[in-house]
Design a protein around this motif. Structure first.
Motif, short mmCIF file in Angstrom:
data_model
loop_
_atom_site.label_atom_id
_atom_site.label_comp_id
_atom_site.label_asym_id
_atom_site.label_seq_id
_atom_site.Cartn_x
_atom_site.Cartn_y
_atom_site.Cartn_z
N TRP A 129 -10.51 18.03 16.98
CA TRP A 129 -11.10 16.80 16.46
C TRP A 129 -12.36 16.48 17.24
O TRP A 129 -12.39 16.58 18.48
N SER A 145 -10.35 5.95 14.34
CA SER A 145 -9.90 7.21 13.75
C SER A 145 -10.88 7.74 12.72
O SER A 145 -11.04 8.95 12.55
N LYS A 155 -13.60 10.30 13.73
CA LYS A 155 -13.21 11.62 14.22
C LYS A 155 -13.03 12.56 13.03
O LYS A 155 -12.45 12.20 12.01
N ASN A 213 -10.08 12.03 10.28
CA ASN A 213 -8.86 11.87 11.06
C ASN A 213 -7.91 10.81 10.52
O ASN A 213 -6.77 10.71 10.98
N GLU A 265 -10.81 9.17 23.27
CA GLU A 265 -10.62 7.76 22.95
C GLU A 265 -10.84 6.85 24.16
O GLU A 265 -11.21 5.69 24.02
#
Length: 773
Positions: A157, A196, A199, A211, A445
Motif C-alpha cells: 500500500w 484510507s 492509500k 484501500n 499512518e
C-alpha cells in the motif's frame, strides 16, 4: 559467478564522435545466442543474464557464463570483430591480457575498441591499436561484480504524491470528499496519514486499488474533449478492462493502457481539491509526474547495473597516486592490500573519517602530476565518506530491526496469553510478509504528512521493501517465504523470528552489494544527503520513533494469526440498537440495516458464544486504530469464521472465504445435498471476506468453486466440498474435502467449527493467498 565486463563509455561518455547514452554498458552476445561465431558487442545492462556475464581464467580466456566451452576470440574481418569461439587450448587469439585498463589480444596485440552503434542495436566491438598514454574510454574495460536485482515480491500500500508538492505542502491522490461511491472523481488532497482513501495498491497488471476495500480502482470517467477524460474511482471490471489499467513509465508517469494518455493534475494547479484528468504529455511540466511513497529507490539503484570503482589503470600517474595512498594508509596497520577491500568491513566505520583526513593532509609526490593526484585524492575521499554514511544507514536499520522485530518474543507470548491460548493449542496461520506489510502500513499512518516526516517513512519502506525482494529471491535457509505458513501456537515466535532474521540477512546482502559497486555507492550516498520523498536520511532520533510506530502494526498482525484459533464472529438481527448489557463494548458492534433493523455482531469462542475475549485481547486487535468494521467483517487481514444464526438456525452451514489477495474473486455454490437459502454466487473483493450458506435437508454438502476472472471464468483457481452433519442428531460437525488449488493460489487449512443446536450454524473459514511467482 561471472562478472560484467563494464566499459568506461557508460553513463554518457563519448569518444571519437561516438556517444554512448546513459546507463551501464558491457560486453554481451548479440541475440543472446550461446554458439560459436556469435558476435560479442557492447550493450546496456540486462539484469544479470548469462550472456552478459564472464569469467577470466588464469590462461587469459574470457569464458561465457552461458557456456563454459565458449570464450571471446576474434574473427577474420578487417578490422576483426570480437566473437564467441569454441575454447581451444593454446590459441593466442582466444587469450587476453589487461594492460592499462585495456583488453589486449595476445595474438594481434590489438585491444578491444567500442565503435559505432546505438542503444537499440548495441555497439560493435572491434580490434584496434592501443592508444598511447592514457587509455580512452572506448578501450577501457573493467570486470565488475554484479548483484542481480530481484523482482518485487508483493505489492505494498502506497501514497501517490504529485510532483507539484512542496516540503510543506504534500498533495496526494484521494477521492473527492472521501466519497466511496463508484464514479467519484479523484482529486488532490493534503496528505492525511489516517485516511484510507489516500492509500493505493498498484498490482502487477496495472490496476490501482483504493484501500477503502470496496474493489474501487483508478479508472477513466467522462470524456472532457480533445481526448481527455476525468479520472475517478469505479468498481473494477472482472476481468480488468484496459481503461482501469496503468503503465508506470520512467520518471513517475502513469500512462492509461486504454487511451495512451497520462494521469495529469488538471490546470497544473497545486491546490487541494484540484481534479485529476488524463492528457498528453507537455515537455517540462510537472503536472503529470507523481512519486510513489515509499519510493523503491534502493531497488532502482540495485537494478541500474554494475559500475565499478575507478580503477585508475588507464592513467599511470593516477594509478601511482592510488598505490601511494594505499601504502600510506596501510602503514598505520589498519589494513593491508587494497583500501577498497575494506569497504564491507563494518568494524572499520570509525576509521573512514580518519582516513579522509589523512588523505586530505597527504602531499603529492614529485613523481606524480598534481592534477592526477588531486583527482585520485578527491575520488577516494568521496568514496570513504560514502562508505561511512552507507554503513551508518544500515547500522541504523539493524538497530530498528532488532527492536521492532527481533526482540518481540515477550510481546508475542503476552498476546498468546491475552487471546486465551496455550502453546499446545491449534495451529496459527498467516504470512510473514503480511506482518511486515502491517508494520509498514501503521508506520505510514503514524508519520505526519509533508517534509521530513515523509522522508522518515520513505527510508524505512525503502530498505524493508528492497530487503523483502532480495529475501524472497534467495534460496536455502535464508529464503523469505512469500507463501503462508501454518504452525502450532507454541512455535509461532520461532517461525516468525527465523523469517525476520532472513530479512536482516537480506538487507546485509543489499548493503554489501552497494559497498562493492561504485555507482550504487555514489547514488545511495546522494540520497542519504538529500531531502524529498526518496531521501534516505536517517537522523539520530528517528529509530525510536519508527519502533514506536511499528509496534501497533506488529501487534495487530500477530493477533490476526491467533484469534481465529479460538474465536469467531457471531451475528443476529434485532429491532433495536442496544448492546448486550454487562458485556464489554469492545467485543460487540451494532450496525443499522437499510430496513430499520439492526445487526448485532460480537466475538466469542467457537465453543460458547458467551465466552468473550478479554479487553486486553481486543485492545491488541484494535491497536492500529481499527474502528471495528474491519474486524467484525473479517476484512483487512482478519479471517475469523462467521456462523449463521438466521431462519434455519443451526441446521445451516456458513462458509466464509477470505480473499487475502489483490485480485477480486468470484465464488460459486452448487448444492450436492441440501438446499441454498441465499445467493449461490458472490464476488469477494481484495482483502475482504464473503460467505455462502447451505441448509440441511437429508444431508448437507456444498461444492464451492472460486474463480479469478483475470485467469479464467470457466476453470476455478480453488475448489472444495463442504459438509455438515445434522445438528440435532450428530452435533452439526463440519468438514471439507476434495480440495484443489492452482495458478499460484494457496488455500490454507480450513477452520471448521461445529454449530450449536437451535442457536447457530456450523462455520467453515477458508483463506486464500496468491503468489504469482
Amino acid at each position: 559467478m561471472g562478472s560484467f565486463i563494464w566499459c568506461a563509455m557508460s553513463n554518457g561518455g563519448s569518444s571519437d564522435g561516438y556517444w554512448f547514452g546513459y546507463g551501464s554498458y558491457g560486453l554481451n552476445v548479440r541475440g543472446g545466442v550461446a554458439e560459436a561465431g556469435a558476435q560479442v558487442f557492447l550493450y546496456p545492462w540486462g539484469g544479470g543474464q548469462d550472456n552478459e556475464l564472464w569469467t577470466m581464467d588464469d590462461q587469459g580466456h574470457i569464458v561465457s557464463q552461458a557456456n563454459d566451452q565458449l570464450v571471446i576470440g576474434i574473427d577474420d574481418s578487417d578490422p576483426p570483430y570480437t566473437v564467441l569461439c569454441q575454447l581451444t587450448g593454446g590459441d593466442p587469439t582466444q587469450q587476453w591480457t589487461v594492460i592499462n585498463g585495456a583488453l589486449q589480444n595476445n595474438s594481434t596485440q590489438a585491444v578491444m575498441t567500442a565503435t559505432t552503434g546505438q542503444v537499440s542495436t548495441g555497439w560493435n566491438v572491434v580490434m584496434d591499436a592501443a592508444a598511447g598514454g592514457v587509455t580512452p574510454d572506448n578501450q577501457s574495460w573493467q570486470f565488475a561484480p554484479y548483484f542481480a536485482a530481484p523482482a518485487a515480491a508483493v505489492p505494498q500500500w502506497v501514497v501517490i504524491q504529485t510532483a507539484l508538492s512542496t516540503d510543506t505542502n504534500s498533495l496526494v491522490l484521494d477521492v473527492r470528499n472521501g466519497d466511496t461511491s463508484s464514479g467519484t472523481q479523484v482529486v488532490l488532497a493534503a496528505q492525511d496519514p489516517s485516511s484510507s482513501t489516500q492509500k493505493w495498491l498498484i498490482t502487477p497488471d496495472g490496476r490501482v486499488l483504493n484501500n477503502i476495500g470496496l474493489q474501487l480502482v483508478l479508472g477513466l470517467g467522462e470524456p472532457i474533449g480533445s481526448g481527455q477524460n476525468y479520472v475517478n474511482v469505479q468498481t473494477q471490471g472482472m476481468p480488468p478492462i484496459e481503461d482501469e489499467q496503468w503503465i508506470l513509465q520512467p520518471g513517475g508517469l502513469f500512462q492509461n493502457r486504454g487511451t495512451g494518455r497520462y494521469l495529469t493534475v488538471s490546470g497544473n494547479d497545486p491546490v487541494a481539491g484540484t481534479g485529476l484528468i488524463t492528457d498528453e504529455l507537455y515537455e517540462g511540466s510537472l503536472n503529470s509526474v507523481f512519486t510513489i511513497l515509499p519510493c523503491n529507490t534502493l531497488g532502482s539503484i540495485i537494478a541500474s547495473g554494475p559500475q565499478p570503482f575507478p580503477a585508475f589503470l588507464a592513467n599511470p600517474d593516477q594509478f601511482a597516486a592510488y598505490t601511494y595512498i594505499n601504502q600510506q594508509l596501510a602503514s598505520s596497520g589498519d589494513f593491508s592490500g587494497d583500501l577498497r577491500a575494506t569497504y564491507t568491513n563494518t568494524d572499520l566505520t570509525a576509521n573512514y573519517s580518519d582516513w579522509v583526513t589523512q588523505i586530505r593532509e597527504m602531499t603529492c609526490p614529485s613523481t606524480i602530476s598534481p592534477p592526477d593526484w588531486t583527482f585520485v585524492s578527491n575520488v577516494l575521499q568521496a568514496e570513504l565518506q560514502a562508505v561511512s554514511a552507507v554503513q551508518t544507514l544500515f547500522a541504523n536499520y539493524s538497530t530498528y530491526h532488532d527492536d521492532a522485530f527481533s526482540k518481540q518474543e515477550s510481546l508475542v507470548s503476552g498476546l498468546v496469553t491475552d487471546a486465551g491460548l496455550t502453546n499446545d493449542d491449534a495451529n496459527a496461520q498467516g504470512l510473514v510478509l503480511s506482518i511486515i506489510s502491517g508494520v509498514l502500513y501503521t508506520v505510514l499512518e503514524a508519520i505526519p504528512g509533508g517534509g521530513a516526516a515523509v522522508n522518515a517513512f520513505a527510508v524505512l519502506g525503502n530498505i524493508v521493501q528492497s530487503g523483502i525482494n532480495i529475501g524472497v529471491a534467495a534460496g536455502g535457509a535464508e529464503h523469505i517465504t512469500a507463501d503462508p505458513f501454518e504452525t502450532q501456537v507454541g512455535q509461532l515466535w520461532a517461525t516468525m523470528s527465523q523469517q525476520f532474521g532472513n530479512l536482516l540477512i537480506a538487507t546485509g546482502i543489499m548493503e554489501t552489494a552497494i559497498l562493492c559497486d561504485g555507482g550504487m555507492l555514489s547514488a545511495t550516498f546522494g540520497l542519504v544527503n538529500s531531502t524529498g520523498p526518496d531521501s534516505l536520511a536517517w537522523p539520530p532520533d528517528l529509530t525510536p520513533q519508527l519502533v514506536a510506530a511499528s509496534t501497533p502494526g506488529f501487534t495487530v498482525a500477530v493477533m490476526q494469526m491467533l484469534m481465529p484459533s479460538k474465536y469467531q464472529i457471531y451475528c443476529q438481527q434485532q429491532d433495536n440498537g442496544e448492546l448486550f448489557s454487562g458485556v464489554s463494548p469492545l467485543v460487540q458492534r451494532i450496525e443499522r440495516n437499510w430496513d430499520g433493523t439492526w445487526s448485532h455482531y460480537w466475538v466469542g469462542s467457537n465453543a460458547d458464544w458467551t465466552d468473550y475475549p478479554i479487553d486486553a485481547a481486543m485492545n491488541a486487535c484494535f491497536a492500529a486504530g481499527d474502528n471495528g468494521w474491519i474486524f467484525f467483517h473479517s476484512a483487512g487481514g482478519w479471517t475469523l469464521p462467521q456462523p449463521y444464526s438466521g431462519t434455519y438456525g443451526s441446521n445451516c452451514l456458513n462458509v466464509t472465504i477470505s480473499n487475502q489477495t489483490y485480485n477480486a474473486l468470484n465464488t460459486e455454490l452448487t448444492m450436492i445435498e441440501g438446499f441454498a437459502p441465499a445467493a449461490t454466487s458472490q464476488m469477494v473483493p481484495s482483502y475482504m471476506s464473503g460467505s455462502l450458506q447451505g441448509a440441511y435437508d437429508g444431508g448437507l454438502s456444498m461444492q464451492i468453486d472460486i474463480f479469478d476472472p483475470s485467469i479464467s471464468s470457466d476453470n476455478p483457481v480453488a475448489s472444495f466440498i463442504a459438509h455438515q452433519h445434522d445438528s440435532i442428531t450428530e452435533g452439526a460437525d463440519c468438514w471439507i474435502d476434495t480440495t484443489s488449488q492452482n495458478s499460484g493460489y494457496t488455500m490454507l487449512s480450513p477452520i471448521c467449527n461445529s454449530g450449536s443446536p437451535f442457536f447457530y450454524s456450523g462455520a467453515i473459514q477458508v483463506t486464500l493467498f496468491y503468489n504469482s511467482n
